[in-house]
Design an enzyme around this catalytic site. Structure first.
Site, PDB file in Angstrom:
ATOM      1  N   CYS A  19      -9.086  -3.545  -0.190  1.00 22.11           N
ATOM      2  CA  CYS A  19      -8.607  -4.928   0.028  1.00 22.11           C
ATOM      3  C   CYS A  19      -7.090  -5.009  -0.154  1.00 22.11           C
ATOM      4  O   CYS A  19      -6.415  -5.691   0.602  1.00 22.11           O
ATOM      5  CB  CYS A  19      -9.233  -5.901  -0.972  1.00 22.11           C
ATOM      6  SG  CYS A  19     -10.951  -5.642  -1.336  1.00 22.11           S
ATOM      7  N   ASP A  20      -6.573  -4.360  -1.177  1.00 23.70           N
ATOM      8  CA  ASP A  20      -5.191  -4.613  -1.588  1.00 23.70           C
ATOM      9  C   ASP A  20      -4.228  -3.446  -1.378  1.00 23.70           C
ATOM     10  O   ASP A  20      -3.014  -3.614  -1.528  1.00 23.70           O
ATOM     11  CB  ASP A  20      -5.164  -4.984  -3.087  1.00 23.70           C
ATOM     12  CG  ASP A  20      -5.996  -6.232  -3.362  1.00 23.70           C
ATOM     13  OD1 ASP A  20      -6.088  -7.081  -2.464  1.00 23.70           O
ATOM     14  OD2 ASP A  20      -6.550  -6.336  -4.467  1.00 23.70           O
ATOM     15  N   CYS A  62      -9.835  -3.329  -6.055  1.00 28.08           N
ATOM     16  CA  CYS A  62     -10.289  -3.021  -4.696  1.00 28.08           C
ATOM     17  C   CYS A  62      -9.152  -2.444  -3.855  1.00 28.08           C
ATOM     18  O   CYS A  62      -8.313  -3.188  -3.335  1.00 28.08           O
ATOM     19  CB  CYS A  62     -10.852  -4.285  -4.048  1.00 28.08           C
ATOM     20  SG  CYS A  62     -11.389  -4.023  -2.353  1.00 28.08           S
TER      21      CYS A  62
END
Ligand code: NAP
Length: 311
Positions: A136-137, A133
């Protein structure tokens, strides 16, 4: 009967939310059951620029407005995970553990989850440099060098997105031709921070506390090379979220739900929509379209079964 619904929608992604809007407007007593975040995979998408009428937005923003929409038509929302299902019969039962929902129809819109590579080091270093992701990261990798694995829309789109943070993104693809849409390919080709390694697959991911190197195998001649990487983002396709349906008769050999064009499965009153369905084009718009078609056919199914809905 308590907890009796016309329609239980499993999954709060674009397919389930769109079905919620249509079912709610049709006056069906409807609940959407979500086990994670409303929006589903959309929450993990950065730029969205191919949803008609919304020229540019982000996945989380679109999730928020889409998620609020069914509530305008009194559609309920519950959080929980299906423990068991009774799909046959006029009344179906969805067991969420803490409560059981009885319903005339079920729409399965549980989507799909990023597939794992299944190579040594992947599970061990997950969350420590191995990610599925970018949204997200990605921000953890400012000025770092990243590998992105895959040749589809997700790999190329998220590879581009990661250049907002990373100093260099190398897209590693097992063939010499991308599967991604031409416009996404062109963006990546034009991006000075994106590089490509063709005809290579991941053999293993190595590191101590975090990812340090990745061993790549040449898919043509079998030779191996070790490359340095601060992180590796894996986009090698999807697995349908249908584990809870393994015993049912509605799955194809890859675990996708088989439906007709009306989103009906082979079980009366059981419908499916979105990425979880066996189909070719998996997009936000096609998921939303599936949801609308399903809801209207569910309305018809319920009308034919009984002249009074449970509202
Ligand atoms: P995908 O289209 O199935 O592509 C998966 C890619 O991973 C392929 O290039 C495949 O290689 C490669 N791959 C599969 N297994 C591999 C392995 N073990 N090792 C190395 N490479 C492997 O999956 P996706 O990109 O996640 O997209 C899923 C769906 O969402 C698609 O329908 C896509 O169009 C859609 N989507 C659309 C957008 C958009 O429109 N903006 C964005 C994201 C996703 P091969 O090519 O050799 O098979």
């Amino acid at each position: 009967m308590t907890n009796l619904y016309d329609l239980v929608i499993l999954g709060g992604g674009p397919a389930g939310l769109s079905a919620g809007v249509y079912a709610g407007r049709a006056g069906l007593k409807t609940v959407i059951v979500e086990k994670g975040l409303i929006g589903g995979q959309l929450q993990n998408t950065e730029d969205v620029e191919n949803y008609p009428g919304i020229r540019k937005t982000t996945g989380p923003e679109l999730s928020e407005v889409m998620g609020a929409h069914p509530k305008d038509f009194d559609v309920e929302e519950k959080y929980g995970e299906v423990q068991s299902l009774q799909l046959t019969g006029e009344y179906k039962i969805v067991d969420l553990g803490k409560e059981k929902l009885t319903t005339r129809a079920i729409l399965i819109a549980t989507g799909a989850t990023p597939r794992k590579l299944g190579v040594p080091g992947e599970a061990e270093l997950s969350g420590r440099g191995v990610s599925y992701c970018a949204i997200c990261d990605g921000a953890f990798f400012k000025n770092k060098e990243l590998l992105v694995i895959g040749g589809g829309d997700s790999a190329v789109e998220e590879g581009n997105f990661l250049t907002r943070f990373a100093s260099k993104v190398t897209i590693v693809h097992r063939r010499d031709k991308l599967r991604a849409t031409p416009i996404l390919q062109q963006k990546a080709m034009d991006n000075p921070k994106v590089d490509f390694v063709w005809n290579h697959a991941v053999e293993s991911i190595e590191g101590g506390r975090k990812v340090e190197t990745v061993v790549l195998r040449n898919t043509v001649d079998g030779s191996k090379q070790t490359v340095k990487a601060d992180g590796i983002f894996i986009y090698v396709g999807l697995n349908p979220n249908t584990d809870f349906l393994k015993e049912s008769s509605i799955l194809d050999e890859h675990g996708y739900i088989v439906t007709n064009e009306e989103m009906e499965t082979s079980i009366p009153g059981v419908f499916a929509a979105g990425d979880v369905r066996q189909k070719k084009l998996r997009q936000i718009i096609t998921a939303a379209s599936d949801g609308a078609i399903a809801a209207m056919n569910i309305y018809e199914y319920i009308e034919n079964k009984s002249s009074i809905t449970v509202k």
